[in-house]
Design an enzyme around this catalytic site. Structure first.
Site, short mmCIF file in Angstrom:
data_model
loop_
_atom_site.label_atom_id
_atom_site.label_comp_id
_atom_site.label_asym_id
_atom_site.label_seq_id
_atom_site.Cartn_x
_atom_site.Cartn_y
_atom_site.Cartn_z
N ARG A 36 28.74 -14.31 -35.17
CA ARG A 36 28.40 -14.10 -33.75
C ARG A 36 27.01 -13.47 -33.63
O ARG A 36 26.19 -13.89 -32.81
CB ARG A 36 29.44 -13.18 -33.09
CG ARG A 36 29.08 -12.73 -31.69
CD ARG A 36 29.94 -11.55 -31.27
NE ARG A 36 31.27 -11.91 -30.84
CZ ARG A 36 31.60 -12.33 -29.61
NH1 ARG A 36 30.67 -12.46 -28.69
NH2 ARG A 36 32.83 -12.61 -29.30
N LEU A 96 27.33 -5.14 -37.45
CA LEU A 96 27.33 -5.07 -35.97
C LEU A 96 27.82 -6.41 -35.45
O LEU A 96 27.25 -7.44 -35.80
CB LEU A 96 25.90 -4.82 -35.46
CG LEU A 96 25.26 -3.48 -35.86
CD1 LEU A 96 23.75 -3.54 -35.62
CD2 LEU A 96 25.88 -2.32 -35.08
N HIS A 97 28.86 -6.40 -34.63
CA HIS A 97 29.32 -7.68 -34.08
C HIS A 97 29.97 -7.58 -32.71
O HIS A 97 30.31 -8.60 -32.13
CB HIS A 97 30.31 -8.34 -35.04
CG HIS A 97 31.65 -7.67 -35.05
ND1 HIS A 97 31.89 -6.49 -35.69
CD2 HIS A 97 32.81 -7.99 -34.45
CE1 HIS A 97 33.14 -6.12 -35.51
NE2 HIS A 97 33.73 -7.02 -34.75
N ARG A 98 30.18 -6.37 -32.18
CA ARG A 98 30.86 -6.25 -30.89
C ARG A 98 30.04 -6.90 -29.79
O ARG A 98 28.81 -6.71 -29.74
CB ARG A 98 31.02 -4.78 -30.48
CG ARG A 98 31.86 -4.00 -31.38
CD ARG A 98 33.27 -3.81 -30.87
NE ARG A 98 34.07 -3.42 -32.00
CZ ARG A 98 35.18 -4.00 -32.40
NH1 ARG A 98 35.68 -5.02 -31.74
NH2 ARG A 98 35.82 -3.58 -33.45
N ASP A 109 29.83 -1.11 -35.85
CA ASP A 109 30.67 -1.04 -34.65
C ASP A 109 32.06 -1.56 -34.97
O ASP A 109 32.85 -1.85 -34.07
CB ASP A 109 30.03 -1.78 -33.47
CG ASP A 109 29.73 -3.24 -33.79
OD1 ASP A 109 30.21 -3.76 -34.82
OD2 ASP A 109 29.00 -3.86 -32.99
#
Ligand code: UD1
Length: 375
Positions: free
Chosen positions: A239, A204-206, A282
């Site tokens: 992130r 998950l990084h969006r 994502d």
């Protein structure tokens, strides 16, 4: 024969560029590789060069992180003198990251031809930085090389001349098929201490998922629930790691069945995805890789620029909430038990897309309409 200059900058570019570089080398074309340095940690960059067998870049612009404006502007400023020095006939840009649009804009104003690999994908979500990058890069590109037929349709609907559009298939699948046996040879499930077929793999990084504390907390709660069903291998993007710290959300690393892993290399990632019971992500690339590998994928987003992975593949969109993810996981596990799971491999996802990219560039070099008239 034309000289090519490939631009890569961020993790998802590397596996797309590898087959095109290799096909161009086999055709004896002269080519350069420029890395913008958008991604710079070993685990986000060099590890991929090593896994993919990419040549060392001829130039590294070393731009690093920043706001979108800072990053885009820095790439443009540092890329311009490289184009002046290397004088390619074509630049080849990949995907939808800031490096893609920034380098295309510089080349367009210098009258250098632009080939965009993975053109035409659209999420129709203008709040996504990648959507802005995709639309602008396709507007600037001379040759738009698409991974799926829906992408051709998107471009035509935007009024782009059909002569500029070429369906070539999915270059990332070239890389996946070339390296899957090596990835399997790593025996990744054993390396991280999980049983093949009995764990979930998560990335998950969006910004839409990790930059809002409420959404990120919901996602971590969903992972905790999932961790009670089966071990969860969560490869944490820098992130995301930063946001978990900023929002003070992190459970202790040993909590539940969730293993917080550092970002993984390409082979390690594919090795874990391949043997997983399901993937929650994502990422754009994982939606495609799970389709090819036949692994059920839940994409925590409201939309996807890769609808073919839903219609033909194993992908399903899910809201970024604990309840929605819980229900979707239950549905996947039930479908698996009933054996009602039949993915199809989309057209042109066959391991030959890199060759078709190079054929398209070489074949059309002389016959492309000039862009000097109307754009
Ligand atoms: C970028 C792409 C995204 C892609 C993703 C894959 C854009 C607009 N976004 O997002 O489409 O899915 O790459 O990873 O181009 N950082 C590090 N080390 C690194 C790189 C980044 O610590 O090597 C951290 C920095 O804090 C940085 C943050 O990650 O500010 C975000 O990096 P950035 O390249 O801006 O965007 P990504 O989220 O990686």
């Amino acid at each position: 024969m034309p000289t090519l200059l490939h631009v890569v900058g961020a993790r998802p570019n590397f596996m797309k560029a590898a087959p095109v570089l290799s096909a161009a080398r086999e055709r004896g074309l002269s080519q350069f590789l420029v890395h913008t340095g958008q991604h710079y940690d070993h685990s986000m960059s060099e590890a991929f060069f090593a896994d993919l067998g990419l040549p060392a870049p001829d130039e590294n612009l070393g731009v690093g992180s920043g706001t979108h404006a800072e990053q885009t502007a820095k790439i443009m400023l540092r890329f311009e003198p490289v184009l002046d020095r290397r004088r390619p006939q074509w630049i080849i840009v990949y995907g939808d990251v800031n490096s893609t649009v920034a380098s295309a804009l510089v080349a367009a104003k210098k009258g250098i031809r632009i080939a965009h690999v993975e053109a035409g994908l659209r999420s129709r979500d203008w709040s996504m930085p990648e959507e802005i990058n995709r639309v602008l890069t396709d507007r600037l590109g001379d040759l738009l090389l698409t991974p799926s037929r829906d992408a051709d349709e998107n471009l035509r609907a935007e009024g782009i001349a059909v002569e500029r559009i070429r369906f070539v298939g999915n270059v990332m699948v070239d890389t996946l098929l070339r390296l899957i046996d090596r990835a399997r040879g790593l025996r990744m499930p054993a390396a991280v201490g999980v049983e093949p077929g009995r764990y979930a793999f998560v990335t998950l990084h969006r910004p839409s998922n990790v930059d809002d504390p409420g959404t990120l907390a919901e996602l971590l709660a969903a992972l905790d629930d999932l961790g009670r069903e089966m071990p969860v291998c969560f490869a944490v993007h820098p992130r995301t790691r930063q946001r978990i710290q900023d929002f003070r959300l992190a459970p202790p690393p040993s909590a539940g069945g969730v293993r917080f892993l550092e970002p993984l290399g390409y082979l390690e990632t594919v090795g874990l995805v391949d043997q997983s019971a399901l993937v929650l992500t994502d990422s754009g690339g994982l939606q495609e890789e799970t389709t090819v590998l036949g692994v059920p994928c839940l994409t925590a987003r409201a939309n996807t620029e890769r609808p073919i992975t839903v219609t033909d593949g194993t992908n399903r969109l899910v809201a970024s909430t604990r309840a929605a993810i819980g229900q979707a996981v239950a549905a996947i596990l039930a479908a698996r038990r009933n054996g009602s799971f039949e993915p199809r491999r989309p057209e042109g996802w066959d391991g030959r897309a890199g060759e078709r990219v190079v054929d398209a560039i070489v074949g059309e070099e002389s016959s492309l309409p000039s862009r000097s008239g109307s754009p």
